[in-house]
Scaffold this motif. Structure first.
Motif, PDB file in Angstrom:
ATOM      1  N   LEU A 305       0.795  -1.230   0.000  1.00 44.49           N
ATOM      2  CA  LEU A 305       0.000   0.000   0.000  1.00 44.49           C
ATOM      3  C   LEU A 305       0.833   1.289   0.000  1.00 44.49           C
ATOM      4  O   LEU A 305       0.322   2.333  -0.388  1.00 44.49           O
ATOM      5  CB  LEU A 305      -0.976  -0.004   1.179  1.00 44.49           C
ATOM      6  N   ALA A 306       2.099   1.205   0.396  1.00 46.09           N
ATOM      7  CA  ALA A 306       2.902   2.438   0.468  1.00 46.09           C
ATOM      8  C   ALA A 306       2.964   3.191  -0.864  1.00 46.09           C
ATOM      9  O   ALA A 306       2.699   4.391  -0.914  1.00 46.09           O
ATOM     10  CB  ALA A 306       4.306   2.132   0.994  1.00 46.09           C
ATOM     11  N   PRO A 307       3.264   2.498  -1.966  1.00 43.86           N
ATOM     12  CA  PRO A 307       3.316   3.240  -3.241  1.00 43.86           C
ATOM     13  C   PRO A 307       1.954   3.813  -3.645  1.00 43.86           C
ATOM     14  O   PRO A 307       1.897   4.881  -4.273  1.00 43.86           O
ATOM     15  CB  PRO A 307       3.791   2.202  -4.266  1.00 43.86           C
ATOM     16  N   VAL A 308       0.887   3.126  -3.309  1.00 43.20           N
ATOM     17  CA  VAL A 308      -0.453   3.627  -3.641  1.00 43.20           C
ATOM     18  C   VAL A 308      -0.719   4.900  -2.867  1.00 43.20           C
ATOM     19  O   VAL A 308      -1.211   5.900  -3.392  1.00 43.20           O
ATOM     20  CB  VAL A 308      -1.553   2.621  -3.229  1.00 43.20           C
ATOM     21  N   HIS A 309      -0.374   4.827  -1.604  1.00 40.73           N
ATOM     22  CA  HIS A 309      -0.535   5.966  -0.710  1.00 40.73           C
ATOM     23  C   HIS A 309       0.180   7.182  -1.292  1.00 40.73           C
ATOM     24  O   HIS A 309      -0.379   8.259  -1.419  1.00 40.73           O
ATOM     25  CB  HIS A 309       0.048   5.567   0.647  1.00 40.73           C
ATOM     26  N   ASP A 310       1.433   6.971  -1.710  1.00 46.00           N
ATOM     27  CA  ASP A 310       2.222   8.070  -2.281  1.00 46.00           C
ATOM     28  C   ASP A 310       1.586   8.567  -3.577  1.00 46.00           C
ATOM     29  O   ASP A 310       1.444   9.754  -3.796  1.00 46.00           O
ATOM     30  CB  ASP A 310       3.653   7.605  -2.592  1.00 46.00           C
ATOM     31  N   TYR A 311       1.190   7.637  -4.421  1.00 44.50           N
ATOM     32  CA  TYR A 311       0.617   7.992  -5.728  1.00 44.50           C
ATOM     33  C   TYR A 311      -0.665   8.806  -5.549  1.00 44.50           C
ATOM     34  O   TYR A 311      -0.874   9.817  -6.198  1.00 44.50           O
ATOM     35  CB  TYR A 311       0.333   6.708  -6.508  1.00 44.50           C
ATOM     36  N   VAL A 312      -1.506   8.351  -4.655  1.00 41.18           N
ATOM     37  CA  VAL A 312      -2.800   9.003  -4.473  1.00 41.18           C
ATOM     38  C   VAL A 312      -2.636  10.362  -3.793  1.00 41.18           C
ATOM     39  O   VAL A 312      -3.303  11.332  -4.135  1.00 41.18           O
ATOM     40  CB  VAL A 312      -3.763   8.101  -3.654  1.00 41.18           C
ATOM     41  N   CYS A 313      -1.703  10.436  -2.846  1.00 38.74           N
ATOM     42  CA  CYS A 313      -1.549  11.676  -2.092  1.00 38.74           C
ATOM     43  C   CYS A 313      -0.680  12.706  -2.800  1.00 38.74           C
ATOM     44  O   CYS A 313      -0.689  13.867  -2.452  1.00 38.74           O
ATOM     45  CB  CYS A 313      -0.984  11.384  -0.702  1.00 38.74           C
ATOM     46  N   SER A 314       0.076  12.274  -3.818  1.00 42.39           N
ATOM     47  CA  SER A 314       1.038  13.195  -4.438  1.00 42.39           C
ATOM     48  C   SER A 314       0.405  14.010  -5.556  1.00 42.39           C
ATOM     49  O   SER A 314       1.094  14.720  -6.260  1.00 42.39           O
ATOM     50  CB  SER A 314       2.215  12.397  -5.004  1.00 42.39           C
TER      51      SER A 314
END
Ligand code: TYR
Length: 315
Positions: A305-314
């Motif tokens: 989930l970390a990359p998703v989190h970054d992608y969605v929040c960035s």
């Protein structure tokens, strides 16, 4: 992995198996899943997202329908609220790895005269009783259904024809709508779709998953949230109704391929599992402590989930 294995792994049902085998042999094959826009994209949605990724890998063209009008018909909010969520959801799905899919916003394709005529034609052939029953596990407050919720399954059927797909993926809760589609789409000149059904997984407490009950992990959760939630997760010593094992089975193994249980030497040392079934067997035999199982699941979920989190929040 063999395409048939990839498509059918972690499913509860394929209707029909024979049709799926024939479809896999065709040069072009198209599949879709529809999602009502949702404030949180969580582990429940991710079961079908993972399945679509399997299908992509098996050579299917994937369409993701963001079903804004369906959410509206199901009384999930105003059109404006729903549209905003729709855009957010698309980013979540991409972040989860569904890139290169064809994203379609429902209202962009559902308001044409052809579409409407198909809805009206099918509505003549489908009894209220069937329409209502098809919504048993999909509709909100079905003790008091509205007319819009009877239009809902009919539109879902017409989506299949409009998007031009050969197969529909959904949780097993979509079964009755899909069976209606198989029965009735041929009457409007469209072949019955192959239906691929995934299980509905339980929430972290072992009860029905629901964002409002707070028993889910979503793509918006931070590493800390995930750790905290996993620590509290229900993890009985047996295999049945064990949400931690479900996470490993439906989310971790398909993405990670293998899972390591890390333990100090005095607790048995590290163990490596190449297949979910092996891990399940070891757990059932009492060879793995629930706490170690939770820690492994949490560590992998954080990685996923970390990359998703970054992608969605960035963005
Ligand atoms: N019925 C699906 C759900 O429960 C959403 C959906 C809507 C799926 C339209 C497909 C479709 O064509 O979330």
């Amino acid at each position: 992995m063999d395409p048939y294995e990839l498509v059918t792994r972690n499913t509860v049902e394929v209707v029909t198996d024979e049709e799926l085998r024939a479809l896999i042999d065709r040069p072009v094959r198209r599949v879709y899943t529809g999602y009502e826009p949702s404030g949180e994209i969580h582990l429940g949605h991710m079961v079908t997202v993972n399945k679509l990724m399997d299908l992509q890998q098996a050579g299917f063209e994937v369409t993701v329908l963001i079903a804004d009008l369906h959410a509206f018909l199901n009384r999930k909010g105003t059109m404006e609220e729903i549209r905003e969520t729709a855009e957010y959801n698309r980013r979540c799905f991409e972040g989860l790895g569904l890139r290169g899919a064809n994203y379609v916003l429902g209202s962009d394709v559902q308001l044409t005269p052809e579409y409407e005529l198909a809805v009206l034609e099918l509505s003549q052939a489908i009894t209220l009783n069937r329409a209502k029953r098809s919504m048993d596990e999909v509709g909100r407050q079905m003790d008091n259904p509205t007319v819009s919720q009877m239009v809902y399954p009919i539109m879902q059927m017409v989506d299949i024809a409009t998007l031009g797909v050969d197969a529909a993926v959904g949780g097993i809760d979509q079964r009755k709508i899909h069976m209606l589609a198989r029965e009735h789409l041929p009457s409007i000149g469209y072949p019955a779709p192959v239906c691929i059904h995934t299980p509905i997984i339980n929430g972290l407490d072992g009860k029905k998953m629901s964002s409002s009950a707070g028993n889910v992990i979503s793509v918006a959760d931070s590493e800390e949230d995930i750790k905290k939630k996993m620590k509290k997760a229900f993890c009985p010593p047996e295999v049945e109704n064990n949400p931690v094992l479900e996470i490993l089975r439906y989310h971790v193994f398909p993405r990670a391929g293998a899972v390591a249980i890390r333990r100090p030497e005095k607790f048995g040392g590290d163990r490596e599992f190449a297949a979910y079934e092996d891990l399940e067997r070891a757990y059932a035999a009492g060879e793995i402590h629930p706490l170690d199982l939770k820690n492994a699941a949490a560590a992998h979920l954080i990685d996923i989930l970390a990359p998703v989190h970054d992608y969605v929040c960035s963005r």
